[in-house]
Design a protein around this motif. Sequence first.
Motif, mmCIF file in Angstrom:
data_model
loop_
_atom_site.group_PDB
_atom_site.id
_atom_site.type_symbol
_atom_site.label_atom_id
_atom_site.label_comp_id
_atom_site.label_asym_id
_atom_site.label_seq_id
_atom_site.Cartn_x
_atom_site.Cartn_y
_atom_site.Cartn_z
ATOM 1 N N UNK A 18 -33.685 2.745 -122.245
ATOM 2 C CA UNK A 18 -34.368 3.878 -121.644
ATOM 3 C C UNK A 18 -35.691 4.214 -122.306
ATOM 4 N N UNK A 19 -35.915 3.686 -123.505
ATOM 5 C CA UNK A 19 -37.152 3.980 -124.231
ATOM 6 C C UNK A 19 -38.354 3.302 -123.571
ATOM 7 N N UNK A 20 -39.484 3.996 -123.608
ATOM 8 C CA UNK A 20 -40.748 3.386 -123.228
ATOM 9 C C UNK A 20 -41.226 2.639 -124.465
ATOM 10 N N UNK A 24 -43.253 -1.161 -121.013
ATOM 11 C CA UNK A 24 -42.345 -0.721 -119.962
ATOM 12 C C UNK A 24 -41.139 -0.030 -120.563
ATOM 13 N N UNK A 25 -40.174 0.270 -119.717
ATOM 14 C CA UNK A 25 -38.937 0.923 -120.162
ATOM 15 C C UNK A 25 -37.854 -0.128 -120.353
ATOM 16 N N UNK A 74 -38.439 -2.887 -117.558
ATOM 17 C CA UNK A 74 -38.991 -2.569 -116.251
ATOM 18 C C UNK A 74 -40.385 -1.987 -116.459
ATOM 19 N N UNK A 75 -41.339 -2.661 -115.850
ATOM 20 C CA UNK A 75 -42.740 -2.263 -115.918
ATOM 21 C C UNK A 75 -43.138 -1.776 -114.525
ATOM 22 N N UNK A 82 -36.229 4.272 -109.053
ATOM 23 C CA UNK A 82 -37.594 3.789 -108.882
ATOM 24 C C UNK A 82 -37.686 2.272 -108.731
ATOM 25 N N UNK A 83 -36.926 1.530 -109.553
ATOM 26 C CA UNK A 83 -37.100 0.088 -109.600
ATOM 27 C C UNK A 83 -36.009 -0.696 -108.877
ATOM 28 N N UNK A 84 -34.834 -0.102 -108.740
ATOM 29 C CA UNK A 84 -33.711 -0.796 -108.124
ATOM 30 C C UNK A 84 -33.072 0.075 -107.040
ATOM 31 N N UNK A 85 -33.829 0.466 -106.026
ATOM 32 C CA UNK A 85 -33.290 1.402 -105.028
ATOM 33 C C UNK A 85 -32.076 0.868 -104.278
#
Length: 153
Positions: free
Chosen positions: A7-9, A23-24, A38-39, A71-74
């Motif tokens: 979860x960290x940026x 990214x996260x 994930x960017x 956001x990334x994996x809807x």
Amino acid sequence: MKIGDVGCLVKIQLASNAGEVEGRVYTVDPESGTIILVAPSETLFIPSSAVRDVVIVQRPGFDCLEEIDKAYFPWMVEKIETRDWDQVRKDLLEHFTKHRIPIEADTPGGGDNMCIAGCVTLKPPYKVCSSTNDIILARVQKLLDSFHNEVGR
């Protein structure tokens, strides 16, 4: 990089002066150390051998992983109406009771959460559970999967 950093940026300095990515952290493979990042425009799989340095830019907020999924994996985030949760909860209570597994539907302060066998937490939409006890977790997850296969949800 450890699983607690999920979860960290982060900014990851790549080995061989191959540059830097930001990214996260979505997850970290505990065996190989591969980081799934994930960017904004992509999802990266970074093997631990390709990492020179990791700088944590920001620690995650409470709902960070849920926001990443949205956001990334809807396609992974299943929408389920609140009115359906009540029926799913009733069906799950019946299913686990039928298999003689203790289950509590109304855990204190848990809202719609359920507690199975005293150590496994199940949250809406009631597809994935979590626990620190891997043995019980695997058995409960298998029973949960059989429930969803039976009812076709």
